[in-house]
Design a protein around this motif. Structure first.
Motif, PDB file in Angstrom:
ATOM      1  N   LEU A 170       7.603 -12.344  11.389  1.00 20.55           N
ATOM      2  CA  LEU A 170       7.657 -10.870  10.000  1.00 20.55           C
ATOM      3  C   LEU A 170       6.403 -10.950   9.590  1.00 20.55           C
ATOM      4  CD1 LEU A 170       9.733  -9.018   8.824  1.00 20.55           C
ATOM      5  CD2 LEU A 170       9.825 -10.475   6.758  1.00 20.55           C
ATOM      6  N   ASP A 171       5.546 -11.508   9.344  1.00 22.67           N
ATOM      7  CA  ASP A 171       4.205 -11.433   8.720  1.00 22.67           C
ATOM      8  C   ASP A 171       3.595 -10.372   9.704  1.00 22.67           C
ATOM      9  OD1 ASP A 171       4.648 -12.534   6.530  1.00 22.67           O
ATOM     10  OD2 ASP A 171       3.827 -14.359   7.051  1.00 22.67           O
ATOM     11  N   GLN A 172       3.574 -10.560  11.009  1.00 22.72           N
ATOM     12  CA  GLN A 172       3.014  -9.851  11.911  1.00 22.72           C
ATOM     13  C   GLN A 172       3.441  -8.305  12.036  1.00 22.72           C
ATOM     14  OE1 GLN A 172       2.600 -11.647  15.901  1.00 22.72           O
ATOM     15  NE2 GLN A 172       2.451 -13.579  15.121  1.00 22.72           N
ATOM     16  N   TYR A 173       4.761  -8.317  12.122  1.00 23.16           N
ATOM     17  CA  TYR A 173       5.188  -6.751  11.828  1.00 23.16           C
ATOM     18  C   TYR A 173       4.768  -6.067  10.507  1.00 23.16           C
ATOM     19  CZ  TYR A 173       8.484  -8.759  15.182  1.00 23.16           C
ATOM     20  OH  TYR A 173       9.039  -9.398  16.282  1.00 23.16           O
ATOM     21  N   ARG A 174       4.635  -6.915   9.510  1.00 18.51           N
ATOM     22  CA  ARG A 174       4.285  -6.155   8.146  1.00 18.51           C
ATOM     23  C   ARG A 174       2.634  -5.782   8.085  1.00 18.51           C
ATOM     24  NH1 ARG A 174       7.953  -6.080   4.455  1.00 18.51           N
ATOM     25  NH2 ARG A 174       9.422  -7.458   4.244  1.00 18.51           N
ATOM     26  N   TYR A 175       2.034  -6.664   8.981  1.00 14.37           N
ATOM     27  CA  TYR A 175       0.705  -6.346   9.302  1.00 14.37           C
ATOM     28  C   TYR A 175       0.511  -4.998  10.032  1.00 14.37           C
ATOM     29  CZ  TYR A 175      -4.197  -6.648  10.810  1.00 14.37           C
ATOM     30  OH  TYR A 175      -5.700  -6.400  11.195  1.00 14.37           O
ATOM     31  N   GLN A 176       1.374  -4.776  11.092  1.00 13.75           N
ATOM     32  CA  GLN A 176       1.061  -3.503  11.806  1.00 13.75           C
ATOM     33  C   GLN A 176       1.786  -2.217  11.093  1.00 13.75           C
ATOM     34  OE1 GLN A 176       2.840  -3.948  15.907  1.00 13.75           O
ATOM     35  NE2 GLN A 176       3.029  -6.136  15.648  1.00 13.75           N
ATOM     36  N   GLU A 178       4.107  -1.773   6.901  1.00 11.71           N
ATOM     37  CA  GLU A 178       5.042  -1.869   6.187  1.00 11.71           C
ATOM     38  C   GLU A 178       6.075  -1.110   6.178  1.00 11.71           C
ATOM     39  OE1 GLU A 178       6.138  -4.393   2.900  1.00 11.71           O
ATOM     40  OE2 GLU A 178       4.367  -4.538   3.999  1.00 11.71           O
ATOM     41  N   THR A 179       5.966   0.102   6.598  1.00 11.45           N
ATOM     42  CA  THR A 179       6.963   1.309   6.585  1.00 11.45           C
ATOM     43  C   THR A 179       7.976   0.808   7.685  1.00 11.45           C
ATOM     44  OG1 THR A 179       5.735   2.635   5.349  1.00 11.45           O
ATOM     45  CG2 THR A 179       7.630   3.646   6.776  1.00 11.45           C
ATOM     46  N   LYS A 180       7.515   0.478   8.701  1.00 10.73           N
ATOM     47  CA  LYS A 180       8.457   0.289   9.927  1.00 10.73           C
ATOM     48  C   LYS A 180       8.961  -0.963   9.680  1.00 10.73           C
ATOM     49  CE  LYS A 180       7.193   3.958  12.543  1.00 10.73           C
ATOM     50  NZ  LYS A 180       8.223   5.083  12.616  1.00 10.73           N
ATOM     51  N   THR A 181       8.280  -1.950   9.135  1.00 13.58           N
ATOM     52  CA  THR A 181       9.006  -3.372   9.081  1.00 13.58           C
ATOM     53  C   THR A 181      10.274  -3.339   7.999  1.00 13.58           C
ATOM     54  OG1 THR A 181       6.813  -4.460   9.450  1.00 13.58           O
ATOM     55  CG2 THR A 181       8.795  -5.630   8.008  1.00 13.58           C
ATOM     56  N   ASN A 182      10.153  -2.269   7.131  1.00 11.79           N
ATOM     57  CA  ASN A 182      11.279  -1.883   6.151  1.00 11.79           C
ATOM     58  C   ASN A 182      12.236  -1.265   6.891  1.00 11.79           C
ATOM     59  OD1 ASN A 182       9.917  -3.079   3.778  1.00 11.79           O
ATOM     60  ND2 ASN A 182       8.884  -1.531   3.117  1.00 11.79           N
ATOM     61  N   GLU A 183      12.086  -0.392   7.858  1.00 13.34           N
ATOM     62  CA  GLU A 183      13.154   0.418   8.456  1.00 13.34           C
ATOM     63  C   GLU A 183      13.773  -0.638   9.471  1.00 13.34           C
ATOM     64  OE1 GLU A 183      11.115   3.335  10.677  1.00 13.34           O
ATOM     65  OE2 GLU A 183      10.731   4.583   8.844  1.00 13.34           O
ATOM     66  N   LEU A 184      13.362  -1.585   9.993  1.00 17.21           N
ATOM     67  CA  LEU A 184      13.804  -2.550  10.643  1.00 17.21           C
ATOM     68  C   LEU A 184      14.655  -3.408  10.027  1.00 17.21           C
ATOM     69  CD1 LEU A 184      14.249  -4.067  13.326  1.00 17.21           C
ATOM     70  CD2 LEU A 184      12.085  -5.737  12.569  1.00 17.21           C
ATOM     71  N   ILE A 185      14.369  -3.901   8.799  1.00 17.40           N
ATOM     72  CA  ILE A 185      14.983  -4.713   8.110  1.00 17.40           C
ATOM     73  C   ILE A 185      16.492  -3.805   7.673  1.00 17.40           C
ATOM     74  CG2 ILE A 185      15.267  -5.806   5.707  1.00 17.40           C
ATOM     75  CD1 ILE A 185      12.346  -6.685   6.022  1.00 17.40           C
ATOM     76  N   LYS A 186      16.117  -2.716   7.432  1.00 21.29           N
ATOM     77  CA  LYS A 186      17.369  -1.805   6.892  1.00 21.29           C
ATOM     78  C   LYS A 186      18.303  -1.583   8.088  1.00 21.29           C
ATOM     79  CE  LYS A 186      19.513   1.084   3.835  1.00 21.29           C
ATOM     80  NZ  LYS A 186      20.645   1.204   4.785  1.00 21.29           N
ATOM     81  N   TYR A 204      20.870 -10.541   1.287  1.00 21.05           N
ATOM     82  CA  TYR A 204      19.531 -10.434   1.831  1.00 21.05           C
ATOM     83  C   TYR A 204      18.604 -11.252   0.866  1.00 21.05           C
ATOM     84  CZ  TYR A 204      14.787  -9.017   3.593  1.00 21.05           C
ATOM     85  OH  TYR A 204      13.464  -8.844   3.923  1.00 21.05           O
ATOM     86  N   VAL A 205      18.137 -12.558   1.278  1.00 22.92           N
ATOM     87  CA  VAL A 205      17.642 -13.284   0.456  1.00 22.92           C
ATOM     88  C   VAL A 205      15.939 -13.163   0.567  1.00 22.92           C
ATOM     89  CG1 VAL A 205      19.305 -15.169   0.287  1.00 22.92           C
ATOM     90  CG2 VAL A 205      17.342 -15.204   1.980  1.00 22.92           C
ATOM     91  N   GLY A 206      15.191 -12.137   1.149  1.00 23.11           N
ATOM     92  CA  GLY A 206      14.074 -12.050   1.230  1.00 23.11           C
ATOM     93  C   GLY A 206      13.329 -12.420   2.463  1.00 23.11           C
ATOM     94  N   ASP A 207      12.167 -12.131   2.754  1.00 21.51           N
ATOM     95  CA  ASP A 207      11.334 -12.611   3.926  1.00 21.51           C
ATOM     96  C   ASP A 207      12.077 -12.579   5.058  1.00 21.51           C
ATOM     97  OD1 ASP A 207       9.244 -13.125   2.267  1.00 21.51           O
ATOM     98  OD2 ASP A 207      10.040 -15.127   1.827  1.00 21.51           O
ATOM     99  N   GLY A 208      12.696 -11.285   5.403  1.00 18.45           N
ATOM    100  CA  GLY A 208      13.576 -11.136   6.733  1.00 18.45           C
ATOM    101  C   GLY A 208      14.643 -11.998   6.708  1.00 18.45           C
ATOM    102  N   ALA A 209      15.216 -12.696   5.862  1.00 18.67           N
ATOM    103  CA  ALA A 209      16.161 -13.722   6.064  1.00 18.67           C
ATOM    104  C   ALA A 209      17.656 -12.937   5.527  1.00 18.67           C
ATOM    105  CB  ALA A 209      16.155 -15.056   5.216  1.00 18.67           C
TER     106      ALA A 209
END
Length: 285
Positions: A170-176, A178-186, A204-209
């Motif tokens: 998940l950290d790699q995705y956020r590095y690329q 943040e907006t796209k990572t949030n879209e993925l989680i949603k 959703y307990v955070g950190d992509g879990a």
């Protein structure tokens, strides 16, 4: 009208009301006599009172009535007045009635918001803003309630399954992005709600879990639940990051029976360790 009223904020409505009244007095002061000037301000006051006291239907009825009375009085009686001034007097009460109604509804709306601050605080505490799923706090509360129910009613042979799905790297995705990572989680949260059963609780307990609580009666359906867990993992893994990059999703599953003494924190810890050993052939492309 109910939709339109929310477009006028309380502060803007009050300022607009004061500005219109001031503008009216500045204009009428040079065009009408003192008596008419007083009548105009009385009509403004009546319009505000009607708006503050009435419902939307009342506002519509009063507005139509005042327009009809104004037209009849100004055009069917020998009243000498400039045409634009007649039109103004016809619509002065309806205009201030509608504005008064908007201000009143905004005042009541704010009153309801203030009185519901405790409920709103509880909702914000228990609901994740991004996914609209339950938070870690809500998971702890729900888990504890399930455990207590299982202990208090042993004859029902209840048990609780806790499933975990989390996004690896998940950290790699956020590095690329943040907006796209949030879209993925949603998107993952929305699909999880579609895939899982209606009686299950999702968090959703955070950190992509993501965590799923599944209440069970007996252990006969454990195999079917494991199959559903695998199906969930497979379907969620098909959702790419940023539309073109495959994701790696890991999962874990624990079934808790009546004699379990694990706390919510211990369950999540075990699920995380189980998920870490979850072999997956899906890697970032």
């Amino acid at each position: 009208m109910n939709k339109l009223r929310f477009r006028i904020h309380l502060e803007f409505g009050v300022i607009l009301l004061m500005a219109l009244d001031l503008l009216q007095n500045l204009i009428l002061y040079n065009y009408v006599d003192r008596q008419t000037f007083y009548y105009a301000n009385i009509l403004v006051f009546l319009g505000i009172v009607f708006g503050m006291m009435g419902t939307s239907l009342f506002v519509v009825i009063v507005s139509l009535m005042m327009i009809a009375i104004g037209i009849f009085t100004l055009y069917f009686f020998p009243i000498v007045m400039i045409d634009w001034l007649k039109i103004y007097f016809i619509f002065i009460v309806p205009a201030f009635t509608v504005l008064g109604y908007f201000i009143k509804t905004d005042i009541f709306l704010r009153k309801q918001v203030i009185s519901s601050r405790k409920d709103m605080a509880t909702y914000l505490k228990n609901t994740d803003a991004l996914t609209q799923l339950g938070t870690l706090t809500k998971f702890n509360e729900s888990y504890q309630r399930f455990v207590e129910t299982i202990e208090l009613r042993p004859k029902l042979d209840r048990c609780l399954a806790v499933s975990l799905f989390y996004i690896d790297y998940l950290d790699q995705y956020r590095y690329q992005s943040e907006t796209k990572t949030n879209e993925l989680i949603k998107i993952l949260a929305d699909d999880l709600e579609t895939i899982r059963l209606p009686e299950e609780q999702l968090f959703y307990v955070g950190d992509g879990a993501f965590v799923v609580l599944t209440p069970l009666v007996g252990t006969e359906n454990i195999d079917q639940l494991r199959e559903l867990t695998q199906i969930t993992k497979t379907q969620l893994s098909l959702i790419p990051f940023d539309g073109n990059q495959d994701i790696t999703l890991r999962s874990g599953l624990i079934v808790l029976e009546r004699d379990s003494q694990l706390t919510a924190e211990q369950v999540l810890s075990r699920l995380n360790r189980q998920a870490e050993t979850d072999l997956s052939e899906e890697y970032i492309v």
